[in-house]
Design a protein around this motif. Structure first.
Motif, PDB file in Angstrom:
ATOM      1  N   GLY A   1     -29.355   7.350  14.354  1.00 29.73           N
ATOM      2  CA  GLY A   1     -29.804   8.736  14.434  1.00 29.73           C
ATOM      3  C   GLY A   1     -29.485   9.554  13.192  1.00 29.73           C
ATOM      4  N   TRP A   2     -29.139   8.886  12.102  1.00 30.45           N
ATOM      5  CA  TRP A   2     -28.782   9.584  10.869  1.00 30.45           C
ATOM      6  C   TRP A   2     -29.971   9.746   9.926  1.00 30.45           C
ATOM      7  CZ3 TRP A   2     -23.381   7.211   9.301  1.00 30.45           C
ATOM      8  CH2 TRP A   2     -22.429   7.603  10.239  1.00 30.45           C
ATOM      9  N   VAL A   3     -31.025   8.951  10.129  1.00 21.77           N
ATOM     10  CA  VAL A   3     -32.235   9.023   9.312  1.00 21.77           C
ATOM     11  C   VAL A   3     -33.421   9.003  10.258  1.00 21.77           C
ATOM     12  CG1 VAL A   3     -33.666   7.733   7.655  1.00 21.77           C
ATOM     13  CG2 VAL A   3     -31.217   7.975   7.243  1.00 21.77           C
ATOM     14  N   GLN A   4     -34.459   9.727   9.885  1.00 24.45           N
ATOM     15  CA  GLN A   4     -35.685   9.723  10.680  1.00 24.45           C
ATOM     16  C   GLN A   4     -36.887   9.445   9.787  1.00 24.45           C
ATOM     17  OE1 GLN A   4     -36.382  13.588  12.399  1.00 24.45           O
ATOM     18  NE2 GLN A   4     -35.941  14.645  10.488  1.00 24.45           N
ATOM     19  N   ARG A   5     -37.910   8.880  10.410  1.00 22.40           N
ATOM     20  CA  ARG A   5     -39.176   8.660   9.717  1.00 22.40           C
ATOM     21  C   ARG A   5     -40.075   9.847  10.026  1.00 22.40           C
ATOM     22  NH1 ARG A   5     -37.653   3.444  11.472  1.00 22.40           N
ATOM     23  NH2 ARG A   5     -37.604   1.950   9.757  1.00 22.40           N
ATOM     24  N   VAL A   6     -40.710  10.383   8.987  1.00 22.73           N
ATOM     25  CA  VAL A   6     -41.625  11.509   9.164  1.00 22.73           C
ATOM     26  C   VAL A   6     -42.938  11.184   8.465  1.00 22.73           C
ATOM     27  CG1 VAL A   6     -39.792  13.238   9.395  1.00 22.73           C
ATOM     28  CG2 VAL A   6     -40.678  12.706   7.135  1.00 22.73           C
ATOM     29  N   ALA A   7     -43.996  11.777   8.951  1.00 23.29           N
ATOM     30  CA  ALA A   7     -45.315  11.542   8.356  1.00 23.29           C
ATOM     31  C   ALA A   7     -45.347  12.102   6.939  1.00 23.29           C
ATOM     32  CB  ALA A   7     -46.388  12.201   9.207  1.00 23.29           C
ATOM     33  N   ASP A   8     -45.992  11.374   6.053  1.00 22.57           N
ATOM     34  CA  ASP A   8     -46.186  11.823   4.676  1.00 22.57           C
ATOM     35  C   ASP A   8     -47.404  12.743   4.671  1.00 22.57           C
ATOM     36  OD1 ASP A   8     -46.750  12.200   1.991  1.00 22.57           O
ATOM     37  OD2 ASP A   8     -46.358  10.117   1.443  1.00 22.57           O
ATOM     38  N   PRO A   9     -47.214  14.040   4.372  1.00 26.48           N
ATOM     39  CA  PRO A   9     -48.358  14.954   4.403  1.00 26.48           C
ATOM     40  C   PRO A   9     -49.409  14.629   3.342  1.00 26.48           C
ATOM     41  CG  PRO A   9     -46.392  16.076   3.589  1.00 26.48           C
ATOM     42  CD  PRO A   9     -45.972  14.705   4.034  1.00 26.48           C
ATOM     43  N   ALA A  10     -49.019  13.881   2.323  1.00 23.14           N
ATOM     44  CA  ALA A  10     -49.959  13.536   1.251  1.00 23.14           C
ATOM     45  C   ALA A  10     -50.740  12.254   1.542  1.00 23.14           C
ATOM     46  CB  ALA A  10     -49.209  13.395  -0.074  1.00 23.14           C
ATOM     47  N   ASP A  11     -50.248  11.465   2.516  1.00 19.61           N
ATOM     48  CA  ASP A  11     -50.899  10.187   2.812  1.00 19.61           C
ATOM     49  C   ASP A  11     -50.633   9.838   4.277  1.00 19.61           C
ATOM     50  OD1 ASP A  11     -51.802   7.575   3.032  1.00 19.61           O
ATOM     51  OD2 ASP A  11     -50.723   6.841   1.275  1.00 19.61           O
TER      52      ASP A  11
ATOM     53  N   ALA B   1     -48.754   6.643   5.290  1.00 19.90           N
ATOM     54  CA  ALA B   1     -47.373   6.402   4.847  1.00 19.90           C
ATOM     55  C   ALA B   1     -46.373   7.265   5.626  1.00 19.90           C
ATOM     56  CB  ALA B   1     -47.251   6.708   3.360  1.00 19.90           C
ATOM     57  N   THR B   2     -45.142   6.811   5.620  1.00 17.58           N
ATOM     58  CA  THR B   2     -44.064   7.595   6.216  1.00 17.58           C
ATOM     59  C   THR B   2     -43.005   7.864   5.161  1.00 17.58           C
ATOM     60  OG1 THR B   2     -42.881   5.629   6.964  1.00 17.58           O
ATOM     61  CG2 THR B   2     -44.388   6.642   8.540  1.00 17.58           C
ATOM     62  N   LEU B   3     -42.306   8.935   5.389  1.00 20.08           N
ATOM     63  CA  LEU B   3     -41.183   9.313   4.528  1.00 20.08           C
ATOM     64  C   LEU B   3     -39.904   9.191   5.333  1.00 20.08           C
ATOM     65  CD1 LEU B   3     -42.677  12.562   2.934  1.00 20.08           C
ATOM     66  CD2 LEU B   3     -42.665  10.254   1.968  1.00 20.08           C
ATOM     67  N   LEU B   4     -38.809   9.054   4.641  1.00 19.48           N
ATOM     68  CA  LEU B   4     -37.495   8.987   5.279  1.00 19.48           C
ATOM     69  C   LEU B   4     -36.740  10.256   4.950  1.00 19.48           C
ATOM     70  CD1 LEU B   4     -36.800   5.330   4.227  1.00 19.48           C
ATOM     71  CD2 LEU B   4     -37.359   6.124   6.537  1.00 19.48           C
ATOM     72  N   ALA B   5     -36.054  10.797   5.947  1.00 20.08           N
ATOM     73  CA  ALA B   5     -35.285  12.021   5.759  1.00 20.08           C
ATOM     74  C   ALA B   5     -33.987  11.914   6.551  1.00 20.08           C
ATOM     75  CB  ALA B   5     -36.087  13.234   6.229  1.00 20.08           C
ATOM     76  N   ALA B   6     -32.946  12.517   6.037  1.00 17.32           N
ATOM     77  CA  ALA B   6     -31.680  12.573   6.772  1.00 17.32           C
ATOM     78  C   ALA B   6     -31.849  13.543   7.939  1.00 17.32           C
ATOM     79  CB  ALA B   6     -30.552  13.031   5.865  1.00 17.32           C
ATOM     80  N   THR B   7     -31.252  13.207   9.059  1.00 15.47           N
ATOM     81  CA  THR B   7     -31.260  14.094  10.222  1.00 15.47           C
ATOM     82  C   THR B   7     -30.060  15.037  10.125  1.00 15.47           C
ATOM     83  OG1 THR B   7     -29.891  12.607  11.527  1.00 15.47           O
ATOM     84  CG2 THR B   7     -32.303  12.300  11.665  1.00 15.47           C
ATOM     85  N   GLU B   8     -30.012  15.998  11.038  1.00 14.80           N
ATOM     86  CA  GLU B   8     -28.851  16.897  11.076  1.00 14.80           C
ATOM     87  C   GLU B   8     -27.572  16.109  11.315  1.00 14.80           C
ATOM     88  OE1 GLU B   8     -29.001  20.426  13.479  1.00 14.80           O
ATOM     89  OE2 GLU B   8     -31.094  20.800  12.927  1.00 14.80           O
ATOM     90  N   SER B   9     -27.633  15.108  12.192  1.00 13.02           N
ATOM     91  CA  SER B   9     -26.423  14.323  12.455  1.00 13.02           C
ATOM     92  C   SER B   9     -26.061  13.454  11.253  1.00 13.02           C
ATOM     93  CB  SER B   9     -26.552  13.480  13.727  1.00 13.02           C
ATOM     94  OG  SER B   9     -27.602  12.560  13.618  1.00 13.02           O
ATOM     95  N   GLY B  10     -27.063  13.004  10.499  1.00 16.64           N
ATOM     96  CA  GLY B  10     -26.785  12.269   9.268  1.00 16.64           C
ATOM     97  C   GLY B  10     -26.122  13.162   8.232  1.00 16.64           C
ATOM     98  N   GLU B  11     -26.635  14.376   8.098  1.00 17.74           N
ATOM     99  CA  GLU B  11     -26.034  15.353   7.172  1.00 17.74           C
ATOM    100  C   GLU B  11     -24.594  15.673   7.593  1.00 17.74           C
ATOM    101  OE1 GLU B  11     -27.185  16.951   4.426  1.00 17.74           O
ATOM    102  OE2 GLU B  11     -29.283  16.340   4.428  1.00 17.74           O
ATOM    103  N   ALA B  12     -24.383  15.826   8.902  1.00 16.90           N
ATOM    104  CA  ALA B  12     -23.044  16.124   9.413  1.00 16.90           C
ATOM    105  C   ALA B  12     -22.087  14.957   9.155  1.00 16.90           C
ATOM    106  CB  ALA B  12     -23.103  16.449  10.905  1.00 16.90           C
ATOM    107  N   ALA B  13     -22.571  13.730   9.333  1.00 18.39           N
ATOM    108  CA  ALA B  13     -21.731  12.553   9.077  1.00 18.39           C
ATOM    109  C   ALA B  13     -21.361  12.479   7.601  1.00 18.39           C
ATOM    110  CB  ALA B  13     -22.455  11.282   9.511  1.00 18.39           C
ATOM    111  N   LEU B  14     -22.324  12.763   6.722  1.00 17.38           N
ATOM    112  CA  LEU B  14     -22.059  12.754   5.284  1.00 17.38           C
ATOM    113  C   LEU B  14     -21.028  13.816   4.926  1.00 17.38           C
ATOM    114  CD1 LEU B  14     -22.737  11.662   2.455  1.00 17.38           C
ATOM    115  CD2 LEU B  14     -24.620  13.321   2.378  1.00 17.38           C
ATOM    116  N   GLU B  15     -21.177  14.986   5.490  1.00 22.54           N
ATOM    117  CA  GLU B  15     -20.226  16.074   5.207  1.00 22.54           C
ATOM    118  C   GLU B  15     -18.831  15.724   5.734  1.00 22.54           C
ATOM    119  OE1 GLU B  15     -19.236  19.020   3.034  1.00 22.54           O
ATOM    120  OE2 GLU B  15     -21.333  18.399   3.151  1.00 22.54           O
ATOM    121  N   ALA B  16     -18.750  15.116   6.906  1.00 21.77           N
ATOM    122  CA  ALA B  16     -17.454  14.706   7.465  1.00 21.77           C
ATOM    123  C   ALA B  16     -16.796  13.656   6.579  1.00 21.77           C
ATOM    124  CB  ALA B  16     -17.637  14.168   8.888  1.00 21.77           C
TER     125      ALA B  16
END
Length: 151
Positions: free
Chosen positions: A78-88, A91-106
């Motif tokens: 649950g630290w990374v999510q796949r999101v649609a690529d608005p340009a294509d 394709a999908t893009l990868l993005a950090a989730t809020e819980s991924g950001e929180a884990a990185l900060e911790a």
């Protein structure tokens, strides 16, 4: 101590070495069980924003199959999510989730706490010098990448 421009390559070399040593020492002082690749990947996503798998592999300097496995683990966690690529739409893009950001900060907070005793006793001028150096390096790293051209 004044340095000349000619000394810049040696100074930058030492900065890279000491930065790596600082990171390794902090990591060794913690009880973390995560692979450093997890933190590098989340950090790359934090700075690059949503990115394709190949781009993330290139940023992390790992082979695409290695990144595929790592991303699979991070998505399951649950630290990374796949999101649609608005340009294509294909394709999908990868993005950090809020819980991924929180884990990185911790993790960063844990590293700082682990390494802080090594820096106890610095006087305000030394702290200011470190802050200035960090600011200079960050400003240069945030600038567009300069390329050298041979004549």
């Amino acid at each position: 101590m004044a340095h000349s421009v000619d000394q810049l390559p040696a100074v930058l070399g030492e900065l890279i070495v000491v930065s790596n040593k600082l990171t390794r020492m902090a990591a060794q002082l913690t009880d973390g069980t995560e692979s450093p690749a997890v933190w590098r990947t989340l950090s790359a996503l934090r700075h690059a924003g949503p990115v394709r798998l190949g781009g993330l592999a290139a940023l992390s300097r790992v082979a695409q199959p290695t990144m595929t496995k790592l991303v699979h683990t991070l998505v399951e966690r649950g630290w990374v999510q796949r999101v649609a690529d608005p340009a294509d739409a294909r394709a999908t893009l990868l993005a950090a989730t809020e819980s991924g950001e929180a884990a990185l900060e911790a993790w960063r907070t844990e590293l700082i706490a682990a390494i802080l005793p090594q820096f106890e006793g610095l006087d305000p001028d030394e702290i200011a010098a470190i802050a200035r150096a960090v600011g200079i390096v960050q400003q240069r790293l945030d600038a567009p990448i300069a390329t050298t051209k041979e004549a």
